[in-house]
Design an enzyme around this catalytic site. Sequence first.
Site, mmCIF file in Angstrom:
data_model
loop_
_atom_site.group_PDB
_atom_site.id
_atom_site.type_symbol
_atom_site.label_atom_id
_atom_site.label_comp_id
_atom_site.label_asym_id
_atom_site.label_seq_id
_atom_site.Cartn_x
_atom_site.Cartn_y
_atom_site.Cartn_z
ATOM 1 C CG ASP A 267 -2.243 -0.981 0.981
ATOM 2 O OD1 ASP A 267 -2.391 -1.255 0.063
ATOM 3 O OD2 ASP A 267 -2.570 -1.224 1.978
ATOM 4 C CE LYS A 289 -8.416 0.889 -1.306
ATOM 5 N NZ LYS A 289 -7.528 -0.389 -1.201
ATOM 6 N N GLY A 321 0.313 -0.121 9.162
ATOM 7 C CA GLY A 321 -0.257 -0.331 10.715
ATOM 8 C C GLY A 321 -0.682 -1.940 10.883
ATOM 9 C CG MET A 404 -8.384 6.839 6.644
ATOM 10 S SD MET A 404 -9.104 5.374 5.823
ATOM 11 C CE MET A 404 -9.733 4.652 7.226
HETATM 12 C C1 LIG Z 1 -6.527 2.653 5.465
HETATM 13 S S1 LIG Z 1 -6.255 3.331 7.175
HETATM 14 C C2 LIG Z 1 -5.045 2.136 7.678
HETATM 15 C C3 LIG Z 1 -4.740 2.053 9.082
HETATM 16 C C4 LIG Z 1 -3.738 0.844 9.629
HETATM 17 N N1 LIG Z 1 -4.376 -0.299 9.100
HETATM 18 C C5 LIG Z 1 -3.328 1.015 10.980
HETATM 19 O O1 LIG Z 1 -3.444 0.093 11.675
HETATM 20 O O2 LIG Z 1 -2.859 2.067 11.629
HETATM 21 C C6 LIG Z 1 -5.199 4.630 6.786
HETATM 22 C C7 LIG Z 1 -5.154 5.669 7.800
HETATM 23 O O3 LIG Z 1 -4.482 5.428 8.941
HETATM 24 C C8 LIG Z 1 -3.760 6.372 9.358
HETATM 25 N N2 LIG Z 1 -2.438 6.277 9.569
HETATM 26 C C9 LIG Z 1 -1.499 5.130 8.956
HETATM 27 N N3 LIG Z 1 -0.301 5.385 9.064
HETATM 28 C C10 LIG Z 1 -0.203 6.545 9.801
HETATM 29 C C11 LIG Z 1 0.936 7.210 10.103
HETATM 30 N N4 LIG Z 1 2.226 6.868 9.903
HETATM 31 N N5 LIG Z 1 0.829 8.463 10.929
HETATM 32 C C12 LIG Z 1 -0.465 8.980 11.081
HETATM 33 N N6 LIG Z 1 -1.663 8.159 10.633
HETATM 34 C C13 LIG Z 1 -1.376 6.825 10.055
HETATM 35 C C14 LIG Z 1 -4.094 7.746 8.811
HETATM 36 O O4 LIG Z 1 -5.317 8.056 9.665
HETATM 37 C C15 LIG Z 1 -4.527 7.070 7.491
HETATM 38 O O5 LIG Z 1 -5.573 7.825 6.712
#
Ligand SMILES: C[S@@+](CC[C@H](N)C(=O)[O-])C[C@H]1O[C@@H](n2cnc3c(N)ncnc32)[C@H](O)[C@@H]1O
Length: 505
Positions: A267, A289, A321, A404
């Site tokens: 991703d 995306k 994440g 998000m």
């Molecule tokens: C599709 S979600 C995925 C979340 C991911 N699976 C998790 O557990 O963190 C994507 C959102 O996760 C958050 N996000 C992911 N990585 C981040 C980071 N390094 N710093 C801040 N927000 C993050 C943001 O809100 C981003 O828009």
Amino acid sequence: MNAPLWPDDRRPARLNALPKLPVFVDLAGRSILVVGGSDGIAWKVELLAAAGGAVRILAEDPSPELRAVVRNDPKHLTLVQRTWREMDLAGVSVAIADIEDGQDAATFAEAARRRGALVNIVDQPAFCDFQFGTIVNRAPVIVSISTDGAAPILGQAIRRRIEAVLPSSLGAWAQAAKDFRDRLREIVPSKPGRRRFWERFVDGAFANGSQGRNLDGTLDRLAHEAGGEASARRGEVVIVGAGPGDPELLTLKAMRELQAADVIVYDRLVTPAILELARREARRVHVGKEGHSASCRQEDINALIVDLALAGECVVRLKGGDPAVFGRTGEEVAACRDAGVPVRIVPGITTASAAAASLNASLTHRDHAQRVQFITAHDRHGDLPENLNLAALADPQATTIVYMGRRTASKLATRMIESGLPPATPVVAISNVSRDDQENTHSTVKDVARGIPLPGAGPLIIAIGASVAAPPECPLHASSTFTARNGQRRFVSKSELSAPTLVGH
Ligand SMILES: C[S@@+](CC[C@H](N)C(=O)[O-])C[C@H]1O[C@@H](n2cnc3c(N)ncnc32)[C@H](O)[C@@H]1O
């Protein structure tokens, strides 16, 4: 006569000079003399006994540790409480001593060499014929590390890293392979078939660390698969959590999967530093995306991972994440199941956990945060979802983590206040969690509702609730919020906050 392929001046260098030759010596039944009674000697004695040596220890004043080691292995170890004599060296293959005085050490080393023994004097490299390496033990697999005395601490750091990537069950896999070799020839007579078996064996040994229990059955199955007529490789999909960006936040399992992958489908939020850790030969496919646009549709990603696995590839589906948090993992698992493709999930550290850690905060608190809720502030069109649970969001005893939420933060905060959440509830908005360019802005729900600028340009998470209040040394007050970048903190006045760029410092 043909001209040499490489004229001398163009011959590639074959091997850099080695300060010592690493060898693995069979000590079974060999006679070893050890002089000294320190704890350091106790460790060496234990090692020599574990390698099967017959060890005689001469020590006037053995340490309690050394005595305990000897008591524990009377088959290999004998302790005699006196100093050494020349005749003790008769028939000895290896002589080790802890002798501080340089002259005495030289006398011992010369006497031992005269008898044909290899010598090691503790901490005196000038008298050593060999050195002990720092070892990683997954017997029968042994890794030995030497820095030739340059930096023992570096040796230990290397050992810790190797320990981390070798599954604890590796030894069991290696032992099972040793015992299985003859049977493998019976099941898989062809050489290419056996090569296929060994490739699968290595993948299994690294990927399925904790599943290494019924190994005989597993090896039998792998051999039949590799030898079978339809020996097309059986692919699989492993959905792996990459954490929020810092490679140090990967799990050991995730590391192993990255090392075993044929293809990595990743991703947008997976950082280059994490991709660097993957097997060099693995193909990398970016399916990121962008925000709420559908540049790579989920159905296409599902089809891609399934097709790759059906073609026999070991696919790592790498997500930022934790895959189980707003990762559309359920759809990918369902697509694999529908297609009969084996699928597994390796969890990762979700951004909320890493964000809390970076603040030295806890997401829960006995007194004022008994619940944590992860929400998305983004529906399929990029708007605030209609079906928010407003009663839950108004709970002052909850910590709410918003994924998000960059575009809709102000609308969300307004709805929360309208639903009854106190306007002074603390908020921290954090961009690029765990990365070098992480930025935090502490404020309140009221500030967010009125549209204060949010930090950074990267991915953003917003935490709301008493447990994420600004640290006590930087209290929020009526006229300021508090922002931090790369650990550098500063207060920002409200007038500054209304300017379009808040954190460009
Ligand atoms: C599709 S979600 C995925 C979340 C991911 N699976 C998790 O557990 O963190 C994507 C959102 O996760 C958050 N996000 C992911 N990585 C981040 C980071 N390094 N710093 C801040 N927000 C993050 C943001 O809100 C981003 O828009």
